[in-house]
Design a protein around this motif. Structure first.
Motif, mmCIF file in Angstrom:
data_model
loop_
_atom_site.group_PDB
_atom_site.id
_atom_site.type_symbol
_atom_site.label_atom_id
_atom_site.label_comp_id
_atom_site.label_asym_id
_atom_site.label_seq_id
_atom_site.Cartn_x
_atom_site.Cartn_y
_atom_site.Cartn_z
ATOM 1 N N ASP A 42 -33.031 -28.034 -10.703
ATOM 2 C CA ASP A 42 -33.237 -28.027 -12.152
ATOM 3 C C ASP A 42 -34.649 -28.455 -12.506
ATOM 4 O O ASP A 42 -35.271 -27.930 -13.435
ATOM 5 N N PHE A 47 -35.367 -27.040 -16.081
ATOM 6 C CA PHE A 47 -34.255 -27.452 -16.932
ATOM 7 C C PHE A 47 -34.096 -28.962 -16.977
ATOM 8 O O PHE A 47 -33.195 -29.461 -17.631
ATOM 9 N N ARG B 403 -28.356 -21.036 -20.789
ATOM 10 C CA ARG B 403 -29.268 -21.329 -19.699
ATOM 11 C C ARG B 403 -29.901 -20.050 -19.159
ATOM 12 O O ARG B 403 -31.100 -20.002 -18.892
#
Lengths: 228, 501
Positions: A42, A47, B403
């Motif tokens: 991530d 993210f 996402r």
């Protein structure tokens, strides 16, 4: 080509530190469940913002960049395709933010490369799990980025099909100057496909280790995980 | 452009339309004289009828919802669907149905006369509460039914195994959670109810504040008094809404009501009686409208068809506007958008209309803006319902696909076009259907603005009823119901066809 410098990551009551540099090729990220493998990905994918430290690709600092602007293509554990778009449209999104990109000749090329020739007009629901995985792979391929992250995208496929997909991914994505970083909780995957291994355990990401050497003589943390 | 930016402007617009019109009204209010005794009577009656309506709706809904939750029978699906119908039903039509059944010269009246009993008096408090229960009992039943179905089946098994009292142990906590929210929702709806009071109320002992505003404007041209009453109405609603804000308002729009939970308590006969009673209570007035309407279709004057066309046009414009406003709000997080999404519930349509009336009056004749203003106010009133349908759906879409969209760099208009709108098709269709049906059946602001040439179908029907042309009115009612439900069905069907792809 991917360098994590003094990287510190934090998630609800859990921290991970990483300071390593990975060459092009195929690198597996292994470690116990909940240890932070996906967290590491991530951070590379954009993210998760790190508490401190830097992420660099080919010398370029990408730490502050949003996911889409990073030189990184990603395959998640699920939800890699939009169910309301055709395969060609899904793959085309790797080229441009438009449905019309489906008609770009590169789309047909990559679909053929992963063995989905002629299936461009189908919607994901009408395809098998294996075919859907190939489509996601095709999109990563058409994005043509130096780093490709795979967060166990084939884990729902069953052991044989998963092996097949991993081999396909390694073959298709193999290119000079490209790093394929794959999370796996099965050490066999690492042994069969990866050149090097990153071990995530006890709040640290260590590596890269050469695969053969690592499994021949595992460090204590890895030994505990492998259960030998 | 960020997707959440338009929501800010929409929130501002809604504050303007609800609070701004209130401000325009407040500037004109003649507070010098204070409230007359008649006005206080109106306030008392408004609160009383809303309280009783909410109380009876909720109390009677309990046995009905419980019966539906634990019994499976052929036609159960139809009964559950029937529970959703009164929400979409035009108020005038339902009131006509209730009059036909319970009115002095209605079916019940004939039965009473035959038995030598005095005729039932449906006008006044009893009629207003009856009509409100007709509309809101199904809503309460749906809310409670969802609550019942949310109790895991295993707990009922465990209770049966242990011989524990199901009521105290399982149902009590659930009811304690849901009942206050359901009660307050219905209380709020009944506070601003206008058309019911217009037809079944009236007179010194049965006037609501909303009705008093209408009378002040329409008959006495007393802008100052109307303004003062509008302020009071807003105060009542704001107080109720403030109470409601603390309590989580339950969501009655959800699906998943077609399950039952296996239980080992309760009497099948009693449950059957409750379900039958509820079904009859809802069906008989509807059937009355259908029967009378068929005969009345031929008696309708040509003005009805013109009114129908106007209503359709207004409904379509109002729906488009409502969808744009609601989508913009749903796309935005934050308190301003959330507040704007519920504010129209506390605002009274006549207050908003009064404010616009005040603003428009110097410049244009009110009658010439009757239809556009009606479309605007209808859109405003539908926004809370549409937002409560669209918001959860958007959250789900973001959770599942957000996402991937981020990773592919899909933002702004591209995200809307490629990801959000296609996946929102079903909730959008449903919300649009709601907006269209509600607008089609609305009898509110139009009564303030319209002259003889701008009537919508509900207003035309009301005028026919008022001039005792009841057969023609019944025909208009049937036409109105058909168009309202038809519009809902068309939009909802459009939304659901997405799954066929």
């Amino acid at each position: 080509m991917l360098t994590l410098t003094d990287l510190r990551l934090a998630r609800e009551g859990f921290t991970l530190a990483a300071d390593l540099s990975l060459p092009p090729g195929v690198t597996a990220v292994i470690g116990p469940s909940g240890g932070g493998k996906s967290t590491l990905l991530d951070a590379v994918g954009g993210f998760l913002a790190p508490v401190s430290g830097r992420v660099e690709v080919d010398g370029r600092d990408i730490t502050a960049l949003p996911p889409a602007e990073r030189p990184v293509a990603q395959l998640f554990q699920d939800g890699n395709l939009f169910p309301h778009l055709t395969l060609a449209e899904n793959v085309g999104l790797g080229i441009a933010a438009s449905r019309a990109a489906a008609r770009d000749p590169r789309v047909a090329q990559v679909l053929a490369r992963v063995g989905l020739e002629g299936l461009g007009d189908r919607r994901p629901a009408r395809l098998s799990g294996g075919q859907q995985s190939r489509a996601a792979l095709a999109r990563a391929l058409v994005q043509d980025r130096p780093v490709v992250l795979l967060d166990e995208p084939f884990s729902a496929l069953g052991p044989g099909l998963k092996q097949e997909m991993l081999a396909l991914a390694a073959e298709v994505l193999a290119a000079p100057g490209r790093l394929m970083l794959m999370v796996t909780h099965d050490p066999e995957d690492a042994r069969s496909v990866a050149d090097s291994v990153v071990l995530v355990a006890d709040g640290r990401a260590t590596g890269p280790f050469e695969t053969g050497a690592l499994f021949a003589d595992p460090p204590p943390a890895l030994r505990a995980y492998l259960g030998d | 452009m960020s997707l959440s930016r338009p929501g800010l402007f929409v929130a501002g617009l809604i504050f303007l339309l609800t609070l701004g019109t209130l401000g325009a009204v407040a500037l004109r209010a003649e507070t010098g004289g204070g409230l007359s005794p008649a006005d206080w009577a109106a306030v008392r009656f408004t609160v009383l009828q809303a309280f009783l309506s909410a109380l009876f709706s909720v109390l009677l809904a309990i046995p009905v919802a419980r019966a539906l939750a634990r019994r499976s029978f052929p036609g159960r699906g139809a009964v559950v669907t029937l529970l959703g119908a009164p929400f979409l039903l035009p108020v005038v039509v339902a009131v006509m149905g209730l009059l036909t059944v319970y009115g002095r010269r209605g079916w019940l009246g004939s039965v009473f006369a035959g038995l030598g009993l005095p005729p039932p008096d449906i006008y006044g408090l009893e009629g207003v509460v009856l009509a409100h229960v007709f509309f809101n009992l199904p809503l309460a039943a749906r809310i409670l039914l969802m609550g019942w179905l949310a109790i895991p089946a295993e707990r009922f098994r465990l209770a049966a195994h242990l011989g524990a009292p199901v009521g105290r142990v399982l149902e009590g906590p659930m009811l304690r959670t849901l009942l206050p929210g359901a009660f307050l929702t219905i209380f709020l709806i009944c506070l601003t109810s206008f058309a019911v009071a217009l037809i079944l109320g009236g007179g010194p002992r049965a006037t609501t504040v909303e009705l008093a505003i209408y009378q002040a404007l329409r008959f006495e041209f007393d802008l100052g008094r109307a303004a003062l009453l509008a302020l009071i109405q807003f105060g009542l609603c704001a107080a109720a809404a403030a109470l409601a804000f603390g309590i989580a308002l339950p969501d009655a729009m959800g699906g998943g009501l077609d399950r039952t939970v296996r239980r080992w308590d309760g009497s099948r006969i009693v449950d059957a009686l409750w379900i039958a009673a509820a079904a009859l209570f809802l069906l008989v007035p509807l059937a009355a409208v259908a029967l009378r309407g068929l005969g009345g279709l031929l008696e309708m004057p040509a003005s009805v068809w013109a009114a129908a066309a106007r209503s359709m046009a207004v409904a379509l414009v109002s729906t488009a506007l409502a969808m744009v406003l609601s989508l913009a709000l749903a796309l935005r997080d934050g308190r301003a958008a959330a507040l704007a999404g519920v504010l129209p519930l506390a605002a009274s349509p006549l207050v908003v209309g009064t404010g616009l009336f005040i603003l428009v009056q110097p410049v244009m004749a009110p009658a010439s803006v009757a239809l556009p203003v009606t479309a605007l106010v209808n859109a405003l009133l539908t926004v809370p319902f549409a937002v409560r349908v669209l918001s959860p759906a958007l959250r789900q879409i973001e959770a599942r696909h957000g996402r991937l969209a981020d990773a592919l760099g899909l933002f702004g208009v591209a995200r809307l076009r490629l990801v959000l709108l296609p996946r929102l098709r079903a909730p959008l269709g449903f919300a649009a259907g709601l907006a269209a049906a509600l607008s089609m059946g609305d009898l509110g602001v139009i009564t303030l603005f319209a002259g003889t040439g701008e009537a919508t179908l509900p207003l035309e029907m009301y005028r026919l009823m008022g001039s005792y042309r009841t057969e023609a009115a019944a025909g208009a009612a049937l036409l109105l119901v058909t168009l309202s439900f038809g519009l809902f069905w068309i939009f909802d069907r459009w939304g659901r066809r997405a799954d066929a792809h």
